[in-house]
Each structure stands twice: as C-alpha cells, then as structure tokens.
Motif scaffolding. Structure first.
Motif, PDB file in Angstrom:
ATOM      1  N   GLY A  18      33.950  26.021  43.971  1.00  0.00           N
ATOM      2  CA  GLY A  18      35.030  26.410  45.109  1.00  0.00           C
ATOM      3  C   GLY A  18      34.581  27.899  45.417  1.00  0.00           C
ATOM      4  O   GLY A  18      34.431  28.896  44.892  1.00  0.00           O
ATOM      5  N   GLU A  19      34.710  27.956  46.766  1.00  0.00           N
ATOM      6  CA  GLU A  19      34.657  29.175  47.562  1.00  0.00           C
ATOM      7  C   GLU A  19      35.673  29.686  48.476  1.00  0.00           C
ATOM      8  O   GLU A  19      35.782  30.903  48.980  1.00  0.00           O
ATOM      9  CB  GLU A  19      33.200  29.253  48.385  1.00  0.00           C
ATOM     10  CG  GLU A  19      31.973  28.908  47.617  1.00  0.00           C
ATOM     11  CD  GLU A  19      30.687  28.617  48.572  1.00  0.00           C
ATOM     12  OE1 GLU A  19      30.171  29.876  48.945  1.00  0.00           O
ATOM     13  OE2 GLU A  19      30.791  27.594  48.997  1.00  0.00           O
ATOM     14  N   ASP A  20      36.748  28.887  48.588  1.00  0.00           N
ATOM     15  CA  ASP A  20      37.738  29.255  49.527  1.00  0.00           C
ATOM     16  C   ASP A  20      39.140  29.288  48.525  1.00  0.00           C
ATOM     17  O   ASP A  20      39.113  28.616  47.971  1.00  0.00           O
ATOM     18  CB  ASP A  20      38.131  28.072  50.579  1.00  0.00           C
ATOM     19  CG  ASP A  20      37.013  27.591  51.447  1.00  0.00           C
ATOM     20  OD1 ASP A  20      36.686  28.716  52.181  1.00  0.00           O
ATOM     21  OD2 ASP A  20      36.601  26.788  51.501  1.00  0.00           O
ATOM     22  N   LEU A  21      39.705  30.418  48.953  1.00  0.00           N
ATOM     23  CA  LEU A  21      41.025  30.582  48.411  1.00  0.00           C
ATOM     24  C   LEU A  21      42.174  31.022  49.180  1.00  0.00           C
ATOM     25  O   LEU A  21      42.016  31.589  49.900  1.00  0.00           O
ATOM     26  CB  LEU A  21      40.713  31.536  47.052  1.00  0.00           C
ATOM     27  CG  LEU A  21      40.694  32.881  47.280  1.00  0.00           C
ATOM     28  CD1 LEU A  21      42.046  33.706  47.487  1.00  0.00           C
ATOM     29  CD2 LEU A  21      39.939  33.619  46.390  1.00  0.00           C
ATOM     30  N   VAL A  25      48.402  38.061  45.487  1.00  0.00           N
ATOM     31  CA  VAL A  25      47.638  39.303  44.759  1.00  0.00           C
ATOM     32  C   VAL A  25      48.498  39.536  43.476  1.00  0.00           C
ATOM     33  O   VAL A  25      49.865  39.734  43.481  1.00  0.00           O
ATOM     34  CB  VAL A  25      47.492  40.203  45.511  1.00  0.00           C
ATOM     35  CG1 VAL A  25      46.885  41.562  44.724  1.00  0.00           C
ATOM     36  CG2 VAL A  25      46.487  40.305  47.078  1.00  0.00           C
ATOM     37  N   VAL A  26      47.704  39.349  42.351  1.00  0.00           N
ATOM     38  CA  VAL A  26      48.450  39.480  41.165  1.00  0.00           C
ATOM     39  C   VAL A  26      48.355  40.842  40.643  1.00  0.00           C
ATOM     40  O   VAL A  26      48.941  41.671  39.666  1.00  0.00           O
ATOM     41  CB  VAL A  26      48.448  38.566  40.026  1.00  0.00           C
ATOM     42  CG1 VAL A  26      49.194  37.265  40.341  1.00  0.00           C
ATOM     43  CG2 VAL A  26      46.916  38.143  39.560  1.00  0.00           C
ATOM     44  N   GLY A  43      37.091  33.940  51.237  1.00  0.00           N
ATOM     45  CA  GLY A  43      35.854  32.938  50.989  1.00  0.00           C
ATOM     46  C   GLY A  43      34.969  33.983  50.274  1.00  0.00           C
ATOM     47  O   GLY A  43      34.485  34.739  50.641  1.00  0.00           O
ATOM     48  N   THR A  44      34.997  33.700  48.753  1.00  0.00           N
ATOM     49  CA  THR A  44      34.131  34.294  47.917  1.00  0.00           C
ATOM     50  C   THR A  44      32.877  33.970  48.089  1.00  0.00           C
ATOM     51  O   THR A  44      32.352  32.925  48.597  1.00  0.00           O
ATOM     52  CB  THR A  44      34.678  34.042  46.410  1.00  0.00           C
ATOM     53  OG1 THR A  44      34.167  32.715  46.118  1.00  0.00           O
ATOM     54  CG2 THR A  44      36.047  34.159  46.446  1.00  0.00           C
ATOM     55  N   GLU A  59      43.330  28.494  38.717  1.00  0.00           N
ATOM     56  CA  GLU A  59      44.716  29.197  38.865  1.00  0.00           C
ATOM     57  C   GLU A  59      44.496  30.681  39.510  1.00  0.00           C
ATOM     58  O   GLU A  59      45.216  31.266  39.868  1.00  0.00           O
ATOM     59  CB  GLU A  59      45.508  28.972  37.745  1.00  0.00           C
ATOM     60  CG  GLU A  59      47.118  29.193  38.160  1.00  0.00           C
ATOM     61  CD  GLU A  59      47.657  28.698  37.039  1.00  0.00           C
ATOM     62  OE1 GLU A  59      49.238  28.789  37.364  1.00  0.00           O
ATOM     63  OE2 GLU A  59      47.458  28.073  36.156  1.00  0.00           O
ATOM     64  N   PHE A  60      43.635  31.387  38.538  1.00  0.00           N
ATOM     65  CA  PHE A  60      43.324  32.922  38.797  1.00  0.00           C
ATOM     66  C   PHE A  60      42.051  33.034  39.244  1.00  0.00           C
ATOM     67  O   PHE A  60      40.931  32.437  38.713  1.00  0.00           O
ATOM     68  CB  PHE A  60      43.687  33.877  37.654  1.00  0.00           C
ATOM     69  CG  PHE A  60      45.089  33.607  37.028  1.00  0.00           C
ATOM     70  CD1 PHE A  60      46.169  34.476  37.881  1.00  0.00           C
ATOM     71  CD2 PHE A  60      45.415  32.745  36.378  1.00  0.00           C
ATOM     72  CE1 PHE A  60      47.349  34.625  37.260  1.00  0.00           C
ATOM     73  CE2 PHE A  60      46.893  32.720  35.885  1.00  0.00           C
ATOM     74  CZ  PHE A  60      47.937  33.750  36.538  1.00  0.00           C
ATOM     75  N   VAL A  61      41.819  33.777  40.187  1.00  0.00           N
ATOM     76  CA  VAL A  61      40.460  34.317  40.881  1.00  0.00           C
ATOM     77  C   VAL A  61      40.278  35.870  40.960  1.00  0.00           C
ATOM     78  O   VAL A  61      41.210  36.231  41.472  1.00  0.00           O
ATOM     79  CB  VAL A  61      40.190  33.546  42.232  1.00  0.00           C
ATOM     80  CG1 VAL A  61      38.972  34.031  42.656  1.00  0.00           C
ATOM     81  CG2 VAL A  61      40.327  31.928  41.919  1.00  0.00           C
ATOM     82  N   ALA A  62      39.181  36.134  40.513  1.00  0.00           N
ATOM     83  CA  ALA A  62      38.769  37.464  40.838  1.00  0.00           C
ATOM     84  C   ALA A  62      38.025  37.580  42.079  1.00  0.00           C
ATOM     85  O   ALA A  62      36.810  36.834  42.379  1.00  0.00           O
ATOM     86  CB  ALA A  62      37.797  38.428  39.863  1.00  0.00           C
ATOM     87  N   ALA A  63      38.317  38.312  43.203  1.00  0.00           N
ATOM     88  CA  ALA A  63      37.761  38.168  44.498  1.00  0.00           C
ATOM     89  C   ALA A  63      37.473  39.543  44.883  1.00  0.00           C
ATOM     90  O   ALA A  63      38.220  40.741  44.766  1.00  0.00           O
ATOM     91  CB  ALA A  63      38.804  37.642  45.601  1.00  0.00           C
ATOM     92  N   ASP A  64      36.337  39.957  45.445  1.00  0.00           N
ATOM     93  CA  ASP A  64      35.813  41.262  46.104  1.00  0.00           C
ATOM     94  C   ASP A  64      36.751  41.635  47.183  1.00  0.00           C
ATOM     95  O   ASP A  64      36.927  40.602  48.076  1.00  0.00           O
ATOM     96  CB  ASP A  64      34.184  41.125  46.667  1.00  0.00           C
ATOM     97  CG  ASP A  64      33.548  41.039  45.490  1.00  0.00           C
ATOM     98  OD1 ASP A  64      33.701  41.643  44.471  1.00  0.00           O
ATOM     99  OD2 ASP A  64      32.376  40.291  45.675  1.00  0.00           O
ATOM    100  N   GLU A  65      37.328  42.847  47.288  1.00  0.00           N
ATOM    101  CA  GLU A  65      38.334  43.277  48.291  1.00  0.00           C
ATOM    102  C   GLU A  65      37.723  42.814  49.560  1.00  0.00           C
ATOM    103  O   GLU A  65      38.500  42.504  50.399  1.00  0.00           O
ATOM    104  CB  GLU A  65      38.562  44.480  48.093  1.00  0.00           C
ATOM    105  CG  GLU A  65      39.287  45.292  49.142  1.00  0.00           C
ATOM    106  CD  GLU A  65      40.408  46.507  48.833  1.00  0.00           C
ATOM    107  OE1 GLU A  65      40.413  46.895  47.768  1.00  0.00           O
ATOM    108  OE2 GLU A  65      40.719  47.145  49.615  1.00  0.00           O
TER     109      GLU A  65
END
Ligand SMILES: NC(=O)c1ccc[n+]([C@@H]2O[C@H](COP(=O)([O-])OP(=O)(O)OC[C@H]3O[C@@H](n4cnc5c(N)ncnc54)[C@H](OP(=O)(O)O)[C@@H]3O)[C@@H](O)[C@H]2O)c1
Length: 298
Positions: A18-21, A25-26, A43-44, A59-65
């Motif tokens: 998966g690349e789209d989210l 923000v948590v 898009g990661t 459910e949780f994703v770390a994405a570059d700002e």
C-alpha cells in the motif's frame, strides 16, 4: 507488481503493501506543520523501503512529512485515499506541458486511475482531451470526467480514430498509461515539438512483470528519451512518480476545493479482503479507483 511476488529491487519480507493513505494525524514531531487531529492524505514511497516501513495497508502508518497534505473540506477519507499516487503520476506527466490552454492532448486508459485523473487535470487547465477506453466506460469518461472525444478501442483501430478526431492534425501531448504497441503508435500522432509521457506497462502486448520485462522497459525508455533529445522523434519521458506532496498533491487538493477534480470509486474492499482487492486490480478493468476501508471515520 509487489502483490504478484515480483520486486525489481530486493525487498525485506514480511512487507506491508500500500502506498496511498488518508486518515487522521495521531502524532507529529515538534516543529511539524501538521498537528494531532489533522485530516490528511499522502502517497508514501514505501516501495523503496524495506520490511514494514511505510506500507499503508494498516491502521497506523508512519509517513514522511513532505508526502503529506491536508484533505480539502467536503472530501471524504475514502475519496482522498484514492488520489495520491495516481494523482501525483497524472500531475507529473502533465506538468511539463503546462500551460495546456488550447492544447490537444491524448490520454490512453481514461477509465483508469491515472488516466481519469489526468483527464480532469488537463480539462481544468483548458486542454482539449481525447481519450481511449472500452465500450462500457465511454459514458463515464465523457459525462463524468469531461473528455471531449472518446475512442472505444474495442471497436477498431484507435490510431485512425485518434487521427481523424483532429481532422488529420497531430497532438501536442500524449499520456500513455498502457505501453507496448500503444507507445510506438502514439508517437506517430505527436506533432513536431510535441511530447509523449509514458507511465505504464499494462497493455495487452506488454510482457508480464519480470526482470527481463523491466530491463526492456528501461532500455526502451532510455532509447526514446535519447531520440527525443536528438530531435529525431518527439520528446519522450517516462514518469517515475515522486511522492512529494508539492509535486502535485497540493495542486490537486486545490482543484478539489474548487470542485474541478472529483474522485470516482469503482469498488471499496474491507481490509480483510485485501487479496481480493489486489486480484481485482490485477484485471486492469477498474472504472476509476479501488479503495480499501480500514476503519470508517467519516
Ligand atoms: N511510472 C509510475 O511511477 C507509475 C505510477 C502509477 C501507476 N503506474 C502505472 O500506470 C498504469 C496505469 O495505472 P492505473 O492505476 O491508472 O491503472 P488502472 O486504474 O488499473 O487502470 C487501467 C485502465 O486501463 C484501461 N485499459 C486497459 N487496456 C486498455 C487499452 N488497450 N486501451 C485503453 N485503455 C485500456 C482499463 O479500462 P478499460 O476497461 O476501458 O480498458 C483500466 O481502466 C499501470 O501500468 C501502473 O503500473 C506507473
């Protein structure tokens, strides 16, 4: 590509796909422009990361700002999640030929994710858009997406129809999401000084994903780029999508705010049916985008 078990670069398993989210923000680092509770989409670039980093099917994703963008008001999480990679790809293919006012553009695969978004971006920028799709999708691409001319490629040679639709004139720009013979035929339809951008390799005559197929694709892209630079053929570039939000996602968010860009969801699968969603996508027959619902939040 990855769901089929093929990776052009070494990948550490297990890997979250998966690349789209789209989500909320948590947690955001100090100094970030985002804060807890912001509704965002991104898009990661997880494809190039290993193991469980960055894959968005969870459910949780770390994405570059730099990949993250605020969701415009009135847009649902599911709609937003459908945009990033296909939207960035469409934008990055088209931006080289901006401004598009009065230009004639041919977009292959108008019923798909990249093609459908490209039609809307090109129309919002004033282009005259011709597109190709199969019979069942003609109404969708003309009425919902706004293409000016729709060529049903199942009804005969699309090349002749594309030429006729401009009264024998040629196109300023072609976006090819299909590849294979579509590319060579499309280059013949580009006018002098015009351009072709390739993004895909999913056409009926394209070799299935393999290292050899990948090498052929890269060689072909390099060759066509060189011919274009030497002035022996129309300019050519193969789009390798960048995930930075400033490279298209922020601009698309603005179009969404203005009501000039809509998301059409073909089907939505729950996370438990991820495998079925991938099987469906592999068929390449989607009308718009396919979504994965992880947790309903709207
Ligand atoms: N370079 C990059 O960084 C990058 C990034 C994103 C995507 N991609 C690639 O871009 C391509 C398109 O992606 P996507 O997400 O838009 O795929 P998609 O949503 O699955 O859409 C594919 C579309 O192609 C249409 N199609 C199939 N055969 C066709 C033909 N012969 N002529 C015209 N249309 C045809 C299908 O509709 P019909 O039923 O109408 O045929 C379908 O709607 C894929 O190859 C993908 O891997 C590349």
């Amino acid at each position: 590509m990855l769901p089929t078990g093929f990776a052009p670069i070494p990948v550490k398993l297990p890997k979250i796909l998966g690349e789209d989210l789209a989500g909320v923000v948590v947690e955001a680092p100090e100094g970030s422009k985002f804060k807890e509770g912001d509704r965002v989409f991104a898009g990661t670039d997880q494809f190039f990361k290993s193991g469980d980093q960055g894959g968005t099917d969870g459910e949780f994703v770390a994405a570059d700002e730099h990949t993250v963008c605020l969701i415009p008001e009135g847009v649902s999480f599911l709609e937003a999640a459908a945009v990033p990679v296909a939207g960035l790809t469409a934008w990055q293919a088209l931006e080289r030929v901006f401004p598009l006012e009065g230009k004639r553009v041919l977009i292959h695969g108008g019923a798909g994710g990249v093609g459908g978004f490209a039609i809307q971006i090109a129309k919002a920028h004033g282009a005259h858009v011709t597109t190709t799709c199969s019979s069942a999708k003609v109404d969708y691409v003309s009425k919902k997406l706004g293409a000016d001319v729709v060529i049903d490629y199942t009804k005969g040679p699309w090349e002749a129809a594309a030429r006729e639709s401009l009264g024998g004139e040629r196109y300023d720009f072609v976006l090819d999401t299909i590849g294979g013979s579509y590319e060579a035929a499309s280059l013949r339809l580009v006018k002098r000084g015009g351009q072709l951008a390739g993004v895909g390799a999913t056409g009926p005559d394209v070799a299935r994903v393999s290292l050899l197929g990948m090498a052929a694709l890269l060689f072909n892209a390099g060759w066509r780029t060189l011919m274009g630079r030497l002035g022996l053929a129309p300019k050519y570039h193969f789009v390798m999508t960048e995930s930075k939000a400033s490279r298209g996602l922020e601009q698309i968010a603005e179009l969404m705010r203005e009501g000039k860009f809509k998301v059409h969801l073909d089907r939505v699968f729950p996370l438990e049916e991820l495998a079925q969603a991938h099987e469906y996508l592999e068929q390449g027959r989607a009308r718009g985008k396919v979504g994965i619902l992880i947790k309903a939040m709207d």
